[in-house]
Every structure is written in C-alpha cells, then in structure tokens.
Design an enzyme around this catalytic site. Sequence first.
Site, PDB file in Angstrom:
ATOM      1  N   GLU A 145       0.867  -1.174   0.000  1.00 43.53           N
ATOM      2  CA  GLU A 145       0.000   0.000   0.000  1.00 43.53           C
ATOM      3  C   GLU A 145       0.907   1.228   0.000  1.00 43.53           C
ATOM      4  O   GLU A 145       1.827   1.326   0.817  1.00 43.53           O
ATOM      5  CB  GLU A 145      -0.912   0.021   1.218  1.00 43.53           C
ATOM      6  N   GLU A 238      -9.353  10.260   4.901  1.00 39.52           N
ATOM      7  CA  GLU A 238      -9.484   9.243   5.936  1.00 39.52           C
ATOM      8  C   GLU A 238      -9.927   9.931   7.219  1.00 39.52           C
ATOM      9  O   GLU A 238      -9.229  10.804   7.728  1.00 39.52           O
ATOM     10  CB  GLU A 238      -8.156   8.531   6.180  1.00 39.52           C
TER      11      GLU A 238
END
Length: 256
Positions: A145, A238
Amino acid sequence: MFSLSLLLLCVPLVSSMPRMHNHHVRTLDTAPLSGQYGSVNVGQYSLLNNLWGEHDAASGSQTSQITSMEGSTIAWTTNWTWTGGSQVKSFANIQLNTGINQQLSAFSSMPSAWQWSQSNTGAVVADVAYDLFTSDTAGGSNVNEIMIWLANVNSGPISAVYNAQGQAVPIVTNISLEGYTWNLYSGSNGYNQVYSFLLTSGIAESFQGDIYPFLSYLIDNEGMSSSQYLTTAQAGTEATSGTAIFTTSAYNLSIN
C-alpha cells in the site's frame, strides 16, 4: 391564375422543430451516498463512501456525493462526523477505474491535479491522501500500500518504529518529489506493507504533479518490484474522529 393550393406546393417546407444532434449527454448522479459501501460510477471514476471502520465508532455517520464532472475532472464533497474509537472509520474517495491492473514497468506517468479544502469542527483526527495498492498479479491480493499524504490532521502513518513519545519514525527524511519535501514511513498493517509519504511541513490543498515518481522511488530505493501490478488508485479523506466537511473542487488522475 395559380390556385393557392398549387402555390403552397411550390414553397419548400421549413420545419419549426429544432435540429437534433447525436451528442452523448452524460447523466450525472449527484445523489448523496450514505451506505457503508455505497458507490456511484461516472466516466473513468467511482465515488466510494467506504465506511470500512465504522464498527469502531461509538456514533457517527458520513455522506458523499459528486457535485460536477467536466471532461476527466471530477468534483465531490463528503460530510462526516465520528466519535469514539481510535482507528480510521471511513475513507471517502474517488477511485480510478481505467489503466488499472498493469505492471508498474508499463507506466510512463500518472499525472494528477487535486484542489480540495476541509472545514473542521472540534478536535478532528484525519488525513487527506492518495492511496495506491499493488499486487503480484493483476487483480490479486494486496502486497504493498502506497499513501501520499497531502494533509495530516492530528493523525499519523503506520510505522515499524515509534519513538518514546509514540510518534512514528521515518525510514527516510527530506525526499524531494514533485515540488514538495517528504518523509517516508514504512510498516505493516497486518495484511500488507504500507509505505507513507508525508509532507515535512504544511499541507497541499492545490497539488499538481506526477504520482508515478513516488512509485519509482520505492522501486529504486526500497526494493519494490516493477513487475508488481497497480490494482487500486484512490484519493480522498481518511476520517478517524471529529466533524468535517471535505470538498474537492477539481480532481483528475490518469495513467500513461
């Protein structure tokens, strides 16, 4: 003399109806998304509400909606509020669906522009970031990621090492890429390796540059294989706690 009916037959008829053109008009779905994994597709993108961590919250909610689309540039907004819990609750994002599942060695560039703002209320914990995943195979399980943080609001990246104050320790500092200076963090989230590029200072509310040099840096310096496939390319906010309105006025990303 000619009769009136004969004169009418001699006059060309001109329609009063407007001419029809075969232009394709894209229907834009601007309805708010509120479900845990609500999504809507438009052009080469999908808007994902993605409340993947909402189970960690004592209370809260989030809605996201597209506001405009012109060419390859999209705009959207997200309203979220979360209380309780310490992990990320949601990642409202725009996902690129074209050019995905190619090997990194096949890329020449990933040009992107992103203009955004976030209005925070109270003690907000959040970040704004690009979020990319790679795999050993096309469409396979995530191996890496790669996050590129444009803002860090009282949050912090995953790291293998933390200092005595509980702060993440970068593996490399002061990396110059795309007109900004970054620190690189590395660690595991329990499923895959996470590399996070964080600005050394400030935020980037108007970013314009190439995303591929971040991948190239990891290939050249951190041993990430260029034979990996890019399986996901997203960008959004986020949210961990607090209340905020996140607005993207213009965003685009492509793979060349």
